[in-house]
Design an enzyme around this catalytic site. Structure first.
Site, short mmCIF file in Angstrom:
data_model
loop_
_atom_site.label_atom_id
_atom_site.label_comp_id
_atom_site.label_asym_id
_atom_site.label_seq_id
_atom_site.Cartn_x
_atom_site.Cartn_y
_atom_site.Cartn_z
N HIS A 4 0.83 -1.21 0.00
CA HIS A 4 0.00 0.00 0.00
C HIS A 4 0.87 1.26 0.00
CE1 HIS A 4 -3.15 -2.85 1.17
NE2 HIS A 4 -2.31 -3.26 2.09
N SER A 45 14.22 20.45 -15.71
CA SER A 45 13.11 21.38 -15.68
C SER A 45 13.57 22.70 -16.27
CB SER A 45 12.62 21.60 -14.24
OG SER A 45 11.73 22.71 -14.16
#
Length: 483
Positions: A160, A290
């Protein structure tokens, strides 16, 4: 006087990104017009050759003339014919006939359009599946090498995406590889069972060929078998309409989508682990992460892999819809969509595997970060072992459990407040109830990974090495990855 119109450059019309940016040259060449239409011509030559062998009045000179022009396709002539005739197969029949006038009377003899279109698609799919199979095997071998290198490096396991029992970095890599092993088995099955359409006629009854051979059923069956054999097919579809069942397209695209599932899962895991700073995909020396944030090292290859995989996983729905809506023995609403989804499905799979291999081959592990993340959570994971050791030393199981619970919650709360180190071990060491327990021994991560290293060894021995023996050690690189 009209003003001359400027000639459109390559930058003034849309280009498919799969061809322009992502897929390999080998896969692009396989699905090229040259390969497609030269295969049509090879099919016409094979049909004529076998018809001559079985007694039809076709000369060796006609076959030689056709064979000499299999590759020399006049695309402009074919386009001109199609503009008038509105039929691509007949356009190429006429263009071929212009080049070999002596063979014009026997080109396409007894055949319908799907003799060349469908059989060509089957030939191209078989060859493309073989290329994809080699790529999948290459990625498995590369992941196997990675697993071997990091077989015993303990790392934090997750369920999870929450901290769970430790495993090793190598063991995790075997999970990525094993997904592809299933894909490889599916590819083997598809290639092995792919059957040639053969020469079936306008509604699949072979009536035209029966007429050519004066009702001789044996010769018609032999025609079918020999043409298939010339293209390396042992299997023939026993029945068909004019086309082969479009369920084959759906099954093939489902196989490719399965490869995309594996790639997407791998890409997502790399992105998650990059966030944790445990693994990093390849990053070029001058690569920019970026345009605004110069410090960024985004997992762009894994993101691209997930993006292309998402597209590929959507294609089987279109193939399924096409298979489900065929009308009786033939309809043409399958034509345009198959021209798009069959080549693009393979181009997308090729691009996914190029990325998959590129990332796997260049994966960087940060062992210090892996150890730090594991150590932060390891005390919590050791509590069961600590509890058992305390009981063995004479403690009361329920009392010890309550103490561990209280100390664990306090340590977790401290981490939630921003502290970087987990002080659960220190808390337990200061509790007299655990004075007889060797707490340090319970925190050895190598004792917490179970059989992870041995599982890696066994997976490599029983699964990966047989594939290396089968495929060799050549690794497909595909297209150069653009950043």
């Amino acid at each position: 006087m009209s003003t001359p119109q400027p000639t459109a450059s390559a930058h003034q019309t849309y280009d498919n990104p799969l061809a322009e940016r992502y897929a390999s040259r080998a896969m692009l060449e396989l699905w090229s017009p040259q390969r497609k239409f030269s295969t049509w011509r090879r099919l016409w030559v094979a049909l004529a050759e076998v018809q001559r062998e079985l007694g039809l009045a076709i000369s060796e000179a006609q076959i030689r003339a056709m064979s000499a022009h299999v590759e020399t396709i006049d695309f402009a002539a074919a386009q001109a014919y199609e503009t008038t005739l509105r039929h691509d197969v007949m356009a190429h029949v006429h263009a071929f006939g212009d080049q070999v006038p002596e063979a014009r009377p026997i080109i396409h003899l007894g055949a319908t359009s799907c003799y060349v279109t469908d059989n060509t698609d089957l030939i191209l799919m078989r060859d493309a599946l073989g290329m994809i199979r080699a790529q999948v095997a290459g990625v498995i071998l590369t992941l196997g090498d990675f697993a071997r290198r990091w077989r015993d490096l303990p790392c934090l396991g997750y369920t999870h995406f929450q901290p769970a029992q430790p495993l090793t970095v190598g063991k995790r890599a075997t999970l990525w590889a094993y997904d592809l092993v299933h894909d490889l088995a599916e590819l083997d099955h598809r290639i092995e069972t792919l059957a040639f359409l053969g020469v079936k006629g306008t509604t699949g009854t072979q009536n035209s060929f029966l007429a050519l051979f004066n009702g001789d059923h044996d010769k018609v069956r032999e025609l079918d078998r020999r043409v298939a054999a010339r293209f390396g097919f042992e299997r023939l579809q026993p029945v068909s309409g004019q086309t082969y069942t479009r369920k084959l397209d759906a099954r093939v695209l489902e196989t490719l989508a399965g490869i995309a599932e594996s790639g997407h899962r791998f890409g997502c895991d790399i992105r998650l682990l990059a966030h944790e700073r445990e693994l990093r995909e390849p990053f070029e020396s001058r690569q920019i992460g970026s345009s605004a944030m110069a410090y960024k090292r985004n997992p762009m290859r894994a993101e691209r892999l997930c993006s292309l995989a998402r597209y590929l996983r959507a294609l089987p729905a279109a193939a399924s819809e096409t298979a489900a809506t065929q009308w009786l023995e033939r309809t043409l609403d399958d034509s345009a969509i198959r021209r798009i989804i069959l080549p693009q499905g393979f181009l997308a799979a090729d691009a996914c595997l190029s990325l998959h291999h590129n990332i796997a081959a260049g994966l960087e592990v940060n062992p210090a970060v892996v150890a730090r993340n594991l150590q932060r959570e390891l005390p919590f994971m050791a509590t069961e072992a600590i509890l058992m050791a305390g009981v063995t030393a004479g403690g009361d199981r329920q009392e010890l459990h309550e103490k561990i619970r209280v100390h664990s919650l306090a340590a977790a709360d401290r981490l939630d407040q921003g502290e970087r180190d987990n002080d659960l071990l220190e808390r337990l060491a200061n509790d007299p109830a655990f004075a007889q327990v060797d707490l340090v021994a319970t925190l050895d991560p190598r004792r917490a990974v179970g059989r992870s290293p041995q599982q890696v060894d066994e997976f490599l021995e029983t699964v990966v090495e047989p594939l290396r023996a089968r495929f060799g050690d050549q690794r497909p690189t595909g297209r150069t990855i653009e950043v």
